[in-house]
Design an enzyme around this catalytic site. Structure first.
Site, mmCIF file in Angstrom:
data_model
loop_
_atom_site.group_PDB
_atom_site.id
_atom_site.type_symbol
_atom_site.label_atom_id
_atom_site.label_comp_id
_atom_site.label_asym_id
_atom_site.label_seq_id
_atom_site.Cartn_x
_atom_site.Cartn_y
_atom_site.Cartn_z
ATOM 1 N N GLU A 87 50.531 12.036 -3.414
ATOM 2 C CA GLU A 87 51.102 12.160 -2.071
ATOM 3 C C GLU A 87 50.334 11.486 -0.935
ATOM 4 O OE1 GLU A 87 53.465 16.324 -2.082
ATOM 5 O OE2 GLU A 87 51.315 16.533 -1.880
HETATM 6 C C1 TNX Z 1 53.281 19.359 -3.962
HETATM 7 S S1 TNX Z 1 52.154 18.923 -6.661
HETATM 8 C C2 TNX Z 1 51.919 19.134 -3.945
HETATM 9 C C3 TNX Z 1 51.023 20.149 -3.375
HETATM 10 C C4 TNX Z 1 51.785 21.280 -2.739
HETATM 11 C C5 TNX Z 1 52.948 21.663 -3.622
HETATM 12 C C6 TNX Z 1 53.700 22.846 -3.127
HETATM 13 C C7 TNX Z 1 51.356 17.970 -5.898
HETATM 14 C C8 TNX Z 1 50.681 16.994 -6.720
HETATM 15 N N1 TNX Z 1 51.320 18.075 -4.572
HETATM 16 O O1 TNX Z 1 50.141 19.557 -2.447
HETATM 17 O O2 TNX Z 1 50.924 22.353 -2.581
HETATM 18 O O3 TNX Z 1 53.807 20.569 -3.728
HETATM 19 O O4 TNX Z 1 54.684 23.243 -4.043
#
Ligand code: TNX
Length: 489
Positions: A297
């Site tokens: 992300e």
């Molecule tokens: C996605 S899963 C994220 C997290 C958040 C989560 C909440 C991922 C690799 N990144 O930073 O906490 O969704 O569901």
């Protein structure tokens, strides 16, 4: 895999029952765990001995060759290591496996087969032969947004033991907090251990906490995989280390729930020193084979900078003698047989994952709509997020890992549930989200599709509610199961 009922009287737990560790020191560790668990559940003091003791009923743990355990010849070694044979007879129970972990798995099945009859514990005679479908049966726990202390993690590991999970993946750092004390970089935990998501819990693990955690997990056949998330999700590091910021001033602490805004700066000399120190120490304090570098992300880096930073982190992990685990986004940066990519967001990244798997990477499947146990159960859930939808118990159960991505089955290391802690305030909240859904994902990871069904699962679950109540664990009485009355919340 197989359970056969046998004629004869049940095994009844009596005073003086022994757990026999017939496989050397490996089996003594497991025998001690088994004896403690039986003792706690039944109130009988249970002794561990190394030789069977004529005339006394006994639970015998023994190491043996694959053939004697009943492992199919073509089963990969990593799965055979967890295989076991359990034979319950009137005066003796045998657990036979090729490794200590296999003995642990078999001993848990023995525990779970207990029935209580007129205040005595008894087991119907049977023979069980069993092995997992996947070696990586994981749980990702986010302790960065909201902290869980060592006692809380011990409780999590005990529940993981019950569900034969094999990997505890700890998400130790994020924008909101840094949870691991590192000797090379004490400022990270000292400053950013005191921050958390709004209303969340703060804290850090010392080196001693960490070593205790790893040892507690190992006895349960569980490997701990530490994650320091880079190059994004790094605000806590930017807050603690001024030199990681172009301004040379610390970033303000962050307690919101946005993602994607923070990133390491590839142009700063401090960045590579930080990666060297952090991943070098992380690799050295990890007893398992894997270190997770995150990689998810990032919205504020161009593709080249992203790849360079992920590779720099991965190089440090490899230099420390460990294999690299990363979120699916890193498929564009990492490949090769020592890489494990964790797939979570089915909205993107599919082609990159397929290409990385073709280039040798193994994959862990954590598809959010089934495995993200921080999602609400339904619109009325008092905790949880909703971005991947609601995950009812059946959603957590009814999915087939090999249908998630078109990659060869041999590239699938396994399945990982995840629980993120934006809405979690302590271990009670965590268990309310995990139970019963963790049991569902665990069965998806252990059992082949032809040997499991929702109807069978739902019928087997009510007794687990009684166990959770007995262990004082909060849980959600998800619809679709005939829970025993007065259980759950
Ligand atoms: C996605 S899963 C994220 C997290 C958040 C989560 C909440 C991922 C690799 N990144 O930073 O906490 O969704 O569901």
């Amino acid at each position: 895999v197989s359970v056969i009922a046998v004629e004869g009287d049940p095994f009844v737990l009596r005073d003086g029952v022994r757990v026999v560790a017939a496989g050397g020191t490996t089996s003594v560790t497991t025998a001690t765990l088994v004896a403690e668990r039986i003792g706690r559940a039944t109130g009988f003091p249970v002794a561990v001995v190394q030789e069977p003791d004529h005339g006394r009923s006994a639970v015998v743990l023994r190491l043996a060759e694959r053939g004697e355990v009943g492992v199919p010849d073509d089963l990969p070694d990593e799965l055979a290591a967890e295989a076991y044979r359990l034979e319950v007879r009137a005066d003796r129970v045998d657990v036979v496996a090729t490794s200590g972990v296999g003995l642990v798995r078999g001993a848990v099945t023995f525990d779970q087969l207990a029935t209580v009859h007129n205040d005595t514990f008894r087991w119907l005679p049977c023979t069980v032969v069993d092995h997992p479908r996947f070696a990586w049966r994981g749980l990702t726990v986010d302790v960065a947004r909201s902290f869980l202390d060592l006692d809380a993690l011990r409780q999590v590991l005990d529940v993981m033991l019950l569900y034969k999970l094999s990997v505890l993946h700890l998400h130790l750092t994020d924008d909101q907090g840094w949870r691991l004390q590192l000797a090379a970089r004490p400022e990270l935990a000292a400053r950013s251990g005191a921050t958390a998501v709004e209303g969340g819990l703060t804290g850090t693990y010392s080196r001693q906490d960490w070593d205790e955690l790893v040892a507690f997990a190992a006895v349960r056949g569980i490997t701990v995989v530490p994650e320091v998330d880079v190059p994004g999700h790094v605000n806590a590091a930017l807050h603690a280390v001024p030199a990681l910021n172009p301004s040379g001033r610390p970033a303000p602490e962050y307690s919101g729930v946005e993602v994607g805004f923070s990133a390491l700066d590839p142009g700063l000399p401090e960045t590579s020193r930080f990666l060297r120190d952090v991943f070098g120490e992380l690799a050295s304090m990890t007893s398992g084979p894997w270190v997770h570098v995150g990689g998810d992300e990032v919205q504020t880096l161009d593709a080249d900078a992203y790849r360079a930073l992920v590779r720099a982190a991965a190089d440090r992990v490899r230099a420390g003698g460990k294999h690299v685990v990363a979120w699916q986004e890193a498929a564009t940066a990492l490949a090769g047989p020592d890489v494990v990519l964790q797939y979570w967001d089915q909205r993107s990244g599919r082609d990159e994952m397929v290409a990385a798997a073709a280039a040798g990477a193994r994959v862990v499947l954590s598809p959010a709509p089934h495995a993200y146990l921080d999602m609400k159960y339904d619109a009325d859930s008092r905790l949880g997020l909703e971005w991947a939808g609601h995950i009812g118990l059946r959603d957590a159960y009814d999915w087939e890992p090999l249908d998630v991505l078109p990659v060869p089955a041999a590239q699938v290391a396994g399945v990982g549930a995840a629980v993120w802690s934006e809405t979690v305030r302590g271990v009670g909240d965590l268990f309310w989200l995990l139970l019963p859904r963790l049991a569902a994902v665990a069965e998806v990871a252990w059992s082949a599709p032809e040997r499991r069904s929702w109807e069978s699962f739902a019928a087997r679950l009510p007794v687990h509610g009684r166990w959770w109540v007995g262990d004082g664990l909060p849980w959600f009485a998800a619809p679709g199961v005939a829970w025993e009355p007065a259980d759950g919340s």
